[in-house]
Design a protein around this motif. Structure first.
Motif, mmCIF file in Angstrom:
data_model
loop_
_atom_site.group_PDB
_atom_site.id
_atom_site.type_symbol
_atom_site.label_atom_id
_atom_site.label_comp_id
_atom_site.label_asym_id
_atom_site.label_seq_id
_atom_site.Cartn_x
_atom_site.Cartn_y
_atom_site.Cartn_z
ATOM 1 N N LEU A 1 1.051 -1.191 -0.026
ATOM 2 C CA LEU A 1 0.686 0.068 -0.188
ATOM 3 C C LEU A 1 0.452 1.510 -0.383
ATOM 4 C CD1 LEU A 1 -2.924 -1.057 2.444
ATOM 5 C CD2 LEU A 1 -3.071 -1.069 0.331
ATOM 6 N N THR B 1 -3.437 4.886 0.390
ATOM 7 C CA THR B 1 -4.881 4.339 0.208
ATOM 8 C C THR B 1 -5.361 3.147 -1.021
ATOM 9 O OG1 THR B 1 -6.337 5.613 -0.637
ATOM 10 C CG2 THR B 1 -6.596 5.159 1.565
ATOM 11 N N VAL B 2 -3.912 3.293 -1.700
ATOM 12 C CA VAL B 2 -3.052 2.873 -3.334
ATOM 13 C C VAL B 2 -2.778 1.688 -3.267
ATOM 14 C CG1 VAL B 2 -2.693 3.420 -5.637
ATOM 15 C CG2 VAL B 2 -3.610 5.446 -4.138
ATOM 16 N N PRO B 3 -3.109 0.405 -3.342
ATOM 17 C CA PRO B 3 -2.316 -1.234 -3.723
ATOM 18 C C PRO B 3 -1.825 -1.189 -4.540
ATOM 19 C CG PRO B 3 -4.879 -1.293 -4.482
ATOM 20 C CD PRO B 3 -5.083 0.072 -3.898
ATOM 21 N N HIS B 4 -0.535 -2.017 -5.205
ATOM 22 C CA HIS B 4 0.649 -2.470 -6.095
ATOM 23 C C HIS B 4 0.887 -3.708 -5.665
ATOM 24 C CE1 HIS B 4 0.754 2.343 -6.785
ATOM 25 N NE2 HIS B 4 1.257 2.529 -5.997
ATOM 26 N N VAL C 1 -5.304 -7.421 -5.435
ATOM 27 C CA VAL C 1 -5.099 -5.622 -5.822
ATOM 28 C C VAL C 1 -6.664 -5.359 -5.949
ATOM 29 C CG1 VAL C 1 -4.174 -4.419 -7.384
ATOM 30 C CG2 VAL C 1 -2.655 -5.670 -6.406
ATOM 31 N N VAL C 2 -7.146 -5.903 -6.553
ATOM 32 C CA VAL C 2 -8.955 -5.363 -6.917
ATOM 33 C C VAL C 2 -9.608 -4.959 -5.356
ATOM 34 C CG1 VAL C 2 -11.162 -5.865 -8.696
ATOM 35 C CG2 VAL C 2 -8.828 -6.292 -9.223
ATOM 36 N N THR D 1 -8.177 -5.364 -2.722
ATOM 37 C CA THR D 1 -7.966 -4.291 -1.475
ATOM 38 C C THR D 1 -8.710 -2.935 -1.825
ATOM 39 O OG1 THR D 1 -6.062 -5.784 -1.911
ATOM 40 C CG2 THR D 1 -6.038 -2.957 -0.739
ATOM 41 N N GLU D 2 -8.388 -2.502 -3.595
ATOM 42 C CA GLU D 2 -9.223 -1.552 -3.884
ATOM 43 C C GLU D 2 -10.430 -1.109 -3.620
ATOM 44 O OE1 GLU D 2 -8.464 -1.469 -8.395
ATOM 45 O OE2 GLU D 2 -6.671 -0.744 -7.894
ATOM 46 N N GLU D 3 -11.785 -2.234 -3.435
ATOM 47 C CA GLU D 3 -12.587 -2.279 -3.327
ATOM 48 C C GLU D 3 -12.892 -2.645 -1.526
ATOM 49 O OE1 GLU D 3 -14.065 -5.862 -4.983
ATOM 50 O OE2 GLU D 3 -14.271 -5.432 -6.944
ATOM 51 N N SER E 1 -12.250 1.865 -0.838
ATOM 52 C CA SER E 1 -12.553 2.842 -1.713
ATOM 53 C C SER E 1 -13.766 3.624 -1.133
ATOM 54 C CB SER E 1 -13.784 1.916 -2.937
ATOM 55 O OG SER E 1 -14.924 1.295 -2.197
#
Length: 640
Positions: free
Chosen positions: A171, A174-177, A228-229, A231-233, A236
Motif C-alpha cells: 500500500l 490507500t493505493v494498492p500495488h 489488488v482489485v 484491496t481497492e474495493e 474505496s
C-alpha cells in the motif's frame, strides 16, 4: 590263516563309539549351559555382553550406571559446536540451541533389553551368537523442530539470500500495488533435519553440506492482480458501524482502513483482515464514552493464606467482532455494519474462575543467595518479575521459556557469565539459571510433576547438589505439570542478596520452606497438614564416579602483557549423584530417581599471545597472577 587279537588290542565297536560321541556332546552342551548360567547370573541387573552406544561401553553396567554413562556422552556431544556448509558458506551450530537431547533412560532401557527378549531358548540362542560379538546400540536423539526452523531460516538469509516469494500487495497510502511472485532457493527442509541430527550424533564431526532446493510459487500474477482489485474495493469509501440501541455510529475513513488492513499471501491463497492492535487504536477515541472496563478478580496473598478479591463486570466494545464487521462492511455494497457493544462483559479473570481453582495456602517456598551488585543479579530479578503471578490450572504444564520468552538486551537483560561449550563466557541473560533452580526446588519440594529439566554441566555450590536446573533459549527449558486438583500460583520476591519463589495451591495445609546457603540445602516442614497432604522426601547420594578434568588450556589474550597471566577458569573434577524423590499421600507412595552427572571443568589460563607460540622477546623476570586451582569434592546435600 586266522589272526587273533589280544584283549588289550580289542577295537571299539560302532555302538561304543556312538556312546562316546554322545557322552562328549552332552559334556560340551552341559559345559556351555553351565557357562551360560554363570554368565547370566553374573549379569543379573546389568547390561549383558559388550554393548556400546557411541564410544561408550555399557556392558556390565547397571541401568542407573548406563544412564549415567549416556549423560556423559550427551554432555560431550552438546559441548562441541558442529560445522555445516550451505552454498560454500561455513556455518556453526551449538547443539543445545536446537534442543539436541539424548534420552539416557531410554538408552539404558534398550541396553538392558539386549539378550533378554524372547523366551528362554531365544535368549540362549542370542547368547551363543553374540558372546564374542559387540552390539552397537543405535544413538537415538531428538531435536526441537521449532528451534531448528528458526536456525534454518536465519541460515537461509545468511547463506542463500534468494528466498522464494508467493507475492503480495503493498500500500502507498490507500493505493494498492502488486508485488508478483518469484521463484527462490532455500535449504531443503526434507533432508536438512536428518543431516543435522546425524552430524550432532557423531563424536568426530566433519563439515556437513546442507543441500538447497528451488521453490516455484503456487500463486500466479493473476492471483495477485485479483488481490489488488479486492484491496481497492475494501479501501474505496468510508464504512460505518452502527449500534442503534446505544445510538452510536462509528465511521472509518479509507485512510484508517488502510492503516489497519492486512493482506496475507501464501501458498494457500490470499487472506484479508484487519490488525487487532491497530483497530484497538482506532477505537480508543470512543472507548471513554462507550465503555466501562471490567475489573479482573485477583488473589490477595498473605504470608500463608490466600483469598480472592472479587472482580467486576463492565461494558466493552468487542474488538474481534468489530474487525469481522469492518471486513464485511468494506466488501458490501452498502458499506455498513453493526457496532458490537457488550454490556455485562466479564473480565478476563472472573471471581468464579479463581474461586474454582481452590488455591488456599502456601505449599512450598525456596530461597537461594547471591553476591550483590553483579550483572547476573539484574537478570535474576528481571526474570523473577516476569514470572511473578504465573497461574496454572489443574493438569496444566508450565514452560519457563514459553512464559518469559527469549532473554534479550531490548528487554533489559544484560551480559553475565553463562556456560557455553564447557566454559563460562559472557551471555545475555547469564545468571537466570539461579532463578530457574530456585523455581525448580519450589516445584520439587511442593511435589509437583517434573516434566523436563536439565542440571548444569558444572556443579556450583550455590545450588542444591543434584536438585537444580539450568536455562537457555529455546532449550534447555524447565517444564513442570500441575498434577493436583487445585490451581497453582507462583509468586516471586528478592532482595539485594537473595531470590525467593513461593508456590501457592492446596496441599491440605502442609507447607515446606527451604533454602540453599553456604553450600548446604535445608528443608523445614513449617505446617504438617492433614491426612490428605502430599509429603515430599528426597535423598541425594554421595558423589561418585569421579572424572578428571582435561589438560589445562593456555590461550592468548592480547590485553595481557608478556609478564602477565590470568586463570579465567579453575579445574574441578566431574562426578555423578543420584537424586530420589519420594511422595507419600496416605498409603500411596510414588518414587522417582534422577541420575545427575556433572562434567569435569577444565583449567583455562590466558597469557600474552607470544607466550603461546614461544615468540616473546627474552625476559629475565616473570610476574604471574595465576592461582593454583584445587580439585575438591563438593559438599553433600542435606535435607532436614
Amino acid at each position: 590263516m586266522s589272526v587273533q587279537t589280544r584283549p588289550d588290542q580289542a577295537t571299539t565297536s560302532p555302538h561304543q563309539r556312538q556312546r562316546l560321541i554322545l557322552f562328549v556332546a552332552v559334556g560340551v552342551i552341559g559345559a556351555i549351559l553351565a557357562i551360560y548360567g554363570i554368565h547370566r547370573a553374573a549379569s543379573a541387573g546389568k547390561v549383558i555382553g559388550s554393548v556400546t552406544v557411541g564410544d561408550v561401553e555399557l556392558g556390565g553396567l547397571t541401568s542407573d550406571q548406563a544412564a549415567t554413562a549416556a549423560v556423559g556422552l550427551e554432555t560431550r556431544l552438546i559441548e562441541e559446536r558442529a560445522p555445516f556448509q550451505v552454498n560454500e558458506q561455513p556455518l556453526e551450530l551449538e547443539p543445545q540451541s536446537i534442543g539436541f537431547d539424548l534420552d539416557e533412560n531410554d538408552i539404558a532401557r534398550r541396553a538392558m533389553l539386549i539378550g533378554r527378549e524372547g523366551n528362554a531358548f531365544e535368549q540362549f540362542g542370542w547368547w551363543l551368537g553374540h558372546i564374542f560379538t559387540p552390539v552397537e546400540l543405535p544413538l537415538q536423539a531428538t531435536l526441537d523442530s521449532a528451534a531448528l526452523e528458526t536456525v534454518l531460516t536465519s541460515w537461509d538469509e545468511l547463506a542463500v539470500g534468494n528466498p522464494p516469494f508467493e507475492g503480495g500487495v503493498e500500500l502507498a497510502g490507500t493505493v494498492p500495488h502488486a508485488v508478483y511472485p518469484r521463484a527462490g532457493e532455500y535449504i531443503d527442509r526434507s533432508v536438512a533435519p536428518s543431516l543435522i541430527l546425524a552430524s550432532l550424533s557423531e563424536l568426530t564431526r566433519t563439515t556437513t553440506t546442507l543441500p538447497t532446493t528451488i521453490h516455484i510459487p503456487t500463486m500466479t500474477n493473476a492471483d495477485i492482480d485479483a488481490a489488488v482489485v479486492t484491496t481497492e474495493e475494501i479501501l474505496s469509501d468510508p464504512i460505518q458501524l452502527i449500534n442503534a440501541e446505544q445510538e452510536r455510529t462509528l465511521t472509518f475513513s479509507p485512510e484508517q482502513l488502510a492503516s489497519a488492513l492486512i493482506v496475507t499471501v501464501d501458498s494457500q491463497g490470499v487472506i484479508f483482515g484487519f490488525d487487532e492492535e491497530r483497530v484497538n487504536g482506532l477505537l480508543d477515541d470512543v472507548r471513554a464514552d462507550l465503555e466501562e472496563a471490567p475489573v479482573d478478580a485477583t488473589f490477595s496473598v498473605g504470608d500463608f493464606r490466600v483469598s480472592v478479591i472479587p472482580g467486576r463486570k463492565g461494558t466493552l466494545i468487542d474488538t474481534r467482532q468489530t474487525i469481522d464487521q469492518m471486513l464485511a462492511a468494506s466488501q458490501s455494497s452498502g458499506r455498513n455494519g453493526f457496532l458490537p457493544i457488550v454490556e455485562g462483559a466479564d473480565p478476563e479473570t472472573t471471581t468464579e474462575e479463581l474461586e474454582a481453582l481452590n488455591i488456599h495456602h502456601l505449599v512450598s517456598q525456596f530461597t537461594t543467595y547471591y553476591d550483590p551488585n553483579q550483572p547476573r543479579v539484574t537478570n535474576i530479578q528481571l526474570i523473577a518479575d516476569e514470572t511473578d503471578g504465573a497461574l496454572l490450572r489443574p493438569g496444566q504444564t508450565f514452560s519457563l521459556n514459553e512464559y518469559v520468552g527469549e532473554r534479550t538486551l531490548e528487554e533489559g537483560y544484560v551480559e553475565a557469565p553463562g556456560i557455553e561449550g564447557g566454559e563460562l563466557v559472557p551471555s545475555v541473560g547469564g545468571g537466570t539459571s539461579q532463578f530457574t533452580t530456585t523455581l525448580y526446588n519450589a516445584v520439587f519440594w511442593g511435589g509437583y510433576q517434573d516434566v523436563s529439566h536439565k542440571p548444569h554441566s558444572f556443579y556450583f555450590s550455590r545450588y542444591p547438589l543434584g536438585i537444580e536446573a539450568t536455562l537457555f533459549f529455546p532449550e534447555p527449558d524447565l517444564k513442570f505439570r500441575n498434577n493436583t486438583n487445585s490451581g497453582l500460583l507462583i509468586k516471586t520476591s528478592y532482595t539485594d542478596t537473595s531470590i525467593t519463589v513461593r508456590i501457592y495451591g492446596d496441599n491440605d495445609g502442609r507447607f515446606l520452606r527451604g533454602e540453599q546457603r553456604g553450600g548446604e540445602t535445608t528443608i523445614r516442614v513449617v505446617e504438617s497438614g492433614g491426612a490428605g497432604a502430599r509429603k515430599v522426601e528426597a535423598t541425594t547420594t554421595e558423589p561418585h564416579s569421579y572424572t578428571e578434568p582435561p589438560d589445562p588450556l593456555i590461550r592468548g589474550n592480547p590485553e595481557l602483557g608478556i609478564n602477565e597471566s590470568e586463570t579465567v577458569q579453575t579445574a574441578a573434577q566431574g562426578f555423578t549423584v543420584e537424586v530420589t524423590r519420594r511422595i507419600t499421600v496416605g498409603d500411596d507412595v510414588t518414587e522417582r530417581t534422577w541420575v545427575v552427572r556433572y562434567s569435569p571443568r577444565r583449567e583455562i589460563t590466558e597469557v600474552a599471545p607470544c607466550k603461546v607460540n614461544n615468540s616473546c622477546p627474552t625476559t629475565t623476570t616473570t610476574t604471574t597472577t595465576t592461582t593454583t586451582p584445587s580439585t575438591t569434592q563438593p559438599p553433600t546435600t542435606t535435607a532436614n
